[in-house]
Scaffold this motif. Structure first.
Motif, short mmCIF file in Angstrom:
data_model
loop_
_atom_site.label_atom_id
_atom_site.label_comp_id
_atom_site.label_asym_id
_atom_site.label_seq_id
_atom_site.Cartn_x
_atom_site.Cartn_y
_atom_site.Cartn_z
N GLY A 28 0.81 -1.21 0.00
CA GLY A 28 0.00 0.00 0.00
C GLY A 28 0.84 1.25 0.00
N LEU A 29 0.38 2.26 0.72
CA LEU A 29 0.99 3.59 0.71
C LEU A 29 2.46 3.57 1.11
CD1 LEU A 29 0.44 6.70 0.47
CD2 LEU A 29 -0.04 6.68 2.93
N PHE A 30 2.84 2.67 2.02
CA PHE A 30 4.19 2.65 2.57
C PHE A 30 5.04 1.53 1.98
CE2 PHE A 30 7.00 2.67 6.54
CZ PHE A 30 7.52 3.92 6.29
N ASP A 31 4.68 1.11 0.76
CA ASP A 31 5.40 -0.01 0.13
C ASP A 31 5.57 0.25 -1.36
OD1 ASP A 31 6.62 -2.58 0.03
OD2 ASP A 31 4.73 -3.49 -0.62
N ILE A 32 6.15 1.40 -1.69
CA ILE A 32 6.37 1.76 -3.10
C ILE A 32 7.29 0.72 -3.75
CG2 ILE A 32 7.32 3.49 -4.66
CD1 ILE A 32 4.69 4.29 -3.31
N ALA A 33 6.88 0.27 -4.92
CA ALA A 33 7.62 -0.72 -5.71
C ALA A 33 7.71 -2.08 -5.01
CB ALA A 33 9.02 -0.22 -6.06
N GLY A 34 6.93 -2.26 -3.94
CA GLY A 34 6.94 -3.53 -3.22
C GLY A 34 8.25 -3.84 -2.52
N ALA A 35 9.10 -2.83 -2.33
CA ALA A 35 10.44 -3.09 -1.77
C ALA A 35 10.37 -3.57 -0.33
CB ALA A 35 11.29 -1.83 -1.86
N ALA A 36 9.48 -3.00 0.48
CA ALA A 36 9.43 -3.35 1.91
C ALA A 36 8.90 -4.77 2.12
CB ALA A 36 8.57 -2.34 2.66
N THR A 37 7.77 -5.09 1.48
CA THR A 37 7.22 -6.43 1.67
C THR A 37 8.13 -7.50 1.07
OG1 THR A 37 5.85 -6.01 -0.31
CG2 THR A 37 4.80 -5.70 1.83
N THR A 38 8.79 -7.19 -0.04
CA THR A 38 9.74 -8.15 -0.62
C THR A 38 10.90 -8.40 0.34
OG1 THR A 38 9.19 -7.46 -2.87
CG2 THR A 38 11.27 -8.63 -2.56
N ALA A 39 11.39 -7.33 0.96
CA ALA A 39 12.51 -7.47 1.90
C ALA A 39 12.14 -8.35 3.08
CB ALA A 39 12.95 -6.09 2.38
N LEU A 40 10.95 -8.14 3.66
CA LEU A 40 10.57 -8.92 4.84
C LEU A 40 10.16 -10.34 4.48
CD1 LEU A 40 8.78 -6.83 7.58
CD2 LEU A 40 11.19 -7.16 7.09
N ASP A 41 9.57 -10.53 3.31
CA ASP A 41 9.22 -11.88 2.87
C ASP A 41 10.43 -12.81 2.95
OD1 ASP A 41 6.60 -12.49 2.27
OD2 ASP A 41 6.63 -11.46 0.35
N GLN A 42 11.57 -12.29 2.60
CA GLN A 42 12.77 -13.12 2.57
C GLN A 42 13.39 -13.32 3.95
OE1 GLN A 42 15.24 -11.27 -0.44
NE2 GLN A 42 13.66 -11.49 -2.01
N PHE A 43 12.93 -12.55 4.96
CA PHE A 43 13.34 -12.81 6.34
C PHE A 43 12.56 -13.99 6.93
CE2 PHE A 43 15.51 -8.72 6.58
CZ PHE A 43 16.52 -8.98 7.50
N ALA A 44 11.43 -14.34 6.31
CA ALA A 44 10.60 -15.42 6.84
C ALA A 44 10.29 -16.42 5.74
CB ALA A 44 9.31 -14.85 7.43
N PRO A 45 11.31 -17.15 5.23
CA PRO A 45 11.05 -18.12 4.17
C PRO A 45 10.16 -19.25 4.66
CG PRO A 45 13.29 -18.34 5.02
CD PRO A 45 12.72 -17.11 5.64
N ALA A 46 9.38 -19.80 3.73
CA ALA A 46 8.37 -20.80 4.10
C ALA A 46 8.98 -22.04 4.74
CB ALA A 46 7.57 -21.19 2.85
N ASP A 47 10.23 -22.37 4.40
CA ASP A 47 10.82 -23.61 4.92
C ASP A 47 11.35 -23.47 6.35
OD1 ASP A 47 12.78 -21.86 4.06
OD2 ASP A 47 14.17 -23.44 3.45
N THR A 48 11.42 -22.25 6.88
CA THR A 48 11.92 -22.07 8.25
C THR A 48 10.94 -21.34 9.16
OG1 THR A 48 13.07 -20.02 7.64
CG2 THR A 48 14.34 -22.07 7.50
N ALA A 49 10.02 -20.58 8.61
CA ALA A 49 9.09 -19.80 9.42
C ALA A 49 7.94 -20.68 9.91
CB ALA A 49 8.55 -18.62 8.62
N VAL A 50 7.44 -20.37 11.10
CA VAL A 50 6.29 -21.07 11.67
C VAL A 50 5.14 -20.08 11.78
CG1 VAL A 50 5.38 -22.29 13.67
CG2 VAL A 50 7.77 -22.64 12.99
N THR A 51 4.05 -20.34 11.08
CA THR A 51 2.88 -19.46 11.14
C THR A 51 2.12 -19.73 12.43
OG1 THR A 51 2.70 -19.41 8.73
CG2 THR A 51 0.77 -18.75 9.98
N ILE A 52 1.90 -18.68 13.22
CA ILE A 52 1.24 -18.84 14.52
C ILE A 52 -0.14 -18.20 14.55
CG2 ILE A 52 3.41 -18.99 15.79
CD1 ILE A 52 2.94 -15.99 16.54
N GLY A 53 -0.54 -17.55 13.49
CA GLY A 53 -1.86 -16.93 13.49
C GLY A 53 -2.04 -15.97 12.35
N GLY A 54 -3.20 -15.35 12.31
CA GLY A 54 -3.48 -14.40 11.26
C GLY A 54 -4.73 -13.59 11.56
#
Length: 290
Positions: A28-54
């Motif tokens: 959204g407003l604070f994620d121009i070019a998707g840079a922020a969400t892309t950066a954090l996505d890679q801090f929590a890769p699917a093979d190591t992250a544990v989803t605890i809620g949503g």
């Protein structure tokens, strides 16, 4: 609408976390070019992250604006994919564990959405929350992007040598989250990387890498792996950005002006990521002692 109506959280079997810090990036407003969400996505890769809620998306979105998608699961089962706001726990990245939320800025119910984030931070005893963003700014694409920070906490701003927000005007949900965290007594920092405003619709992997490196230094955790494919993306997009500028004489002159201003500001006393990391760690240690 209450937090309990929309937040699902399963942490009974999670066990204690090591000095956890929550990271938040929203499209959204604070994620121009998707840079922020892309950066954090890679801090929590699917093979190591544990989803605890949503957070249940239904009350928060105008689905004519943020449309769900039809996808096939394993190529067989047709299903609807709704906007996701999942909390992942990542262990073993360094000196601390991370709680990562990569989500979608809501259209409605901002107070309840923000209260969900504050609730999770409290339940998991997060020592701080770091919101990560990317903003369109008058910066040149020919320089390594700078990451800047701010905090509503006066003591933390003084310790880290970063500013307190002075902006007045319309805001995104991140501004609401920062205010609610301050009211709840949870230290928070906002980090953002500048995206050249004349190229804001392009990809900027160099900005993604700058955010990840800065975050890793500040939090004393391991950064995501930046492999040969990532380096090739940086090279490819830098070449595309150069092509855009080379076809416009006035844009070339504007870029040179931005370079001059960028270099002048870079010579000022800006705290390095290592300095910020040391001061941030000391601040959190004192918070634990208190």
């Amino acid at each position: 609408m209450n937090v309990s109506d929309v937040l699902e959280l399963e942490i009974e079997d999670l066990g204690p976390l090591r000095s956890p810090v929550m990271l938040v990036a929203l499209t959204g407003l604070f994620d121009i070019a998707g840079a922020a969400t892309t950066a954090l996505d890679q801090f929590a890769p699917a093979d190591t992250a544990v989803t605890i809620g949503g957070i249940d998306p239904d009350p928060f979105y105008d689905f004519t604006q943020e449309r769900p998608q039809v996808v096939f699961d394993d190529g067989e089962i047709r299903m609807i994919r709704w906007p996701e706001n999942e909390f992942d726990v990542v262990r073993g990245r360094g000196a601390r564990d991370l709680v990562v939320l990569v989500g979608v800025e809501p259209h409605l119910g901002w107070r309840t959405y923000s209260a969900c984030i504050t609730h999770v931070a409290r339940r998991l005893d997060c020592e701080a929350v770091v919101t990560v963003g990317s903003a369109a700014e008058p910066v040149p694409h020919t320089r390594t992007p700078q990451v800047t920070g701010s905090t509503t906490d006066q003591d933390l701003a003084r310790r880290l040598g970063i500013g307190q927000p002075t902006y007045q005007g319309v805001t995104g949900v991140v501004g609401v989250i920062q205010t609610d965290l301050a009211d709840a007594g949870i230290p928070s920092v906002s980090l953002r990387v500048g995206i050249p405003h004349y190229l804001m619709n392009a990809e900027h992997p160099q900005a993604v890498g700058a955010l990840q490196t800065h975050l890793a230094h500040v939090l004393n955790v391991d950064p995501p792996d930046q492999d040969a494919e990532f380096s090739e993306d940086v090279r490819k997009w830098r070449g595309l950005h150069d092509e855009v500028a080379s076809g416009d004489v006035q844009l070339q002159m504007y870029v040179k002006m931005l370079e001059h201003d960028f270099d002048r500001r870079a010579e000022a006393a800006i705290p390095s990521a290592d300095d910020l990391g040391a001061q941030f760690e000391e601040f959190l240690r004192e918070q634990r002692d208190d």
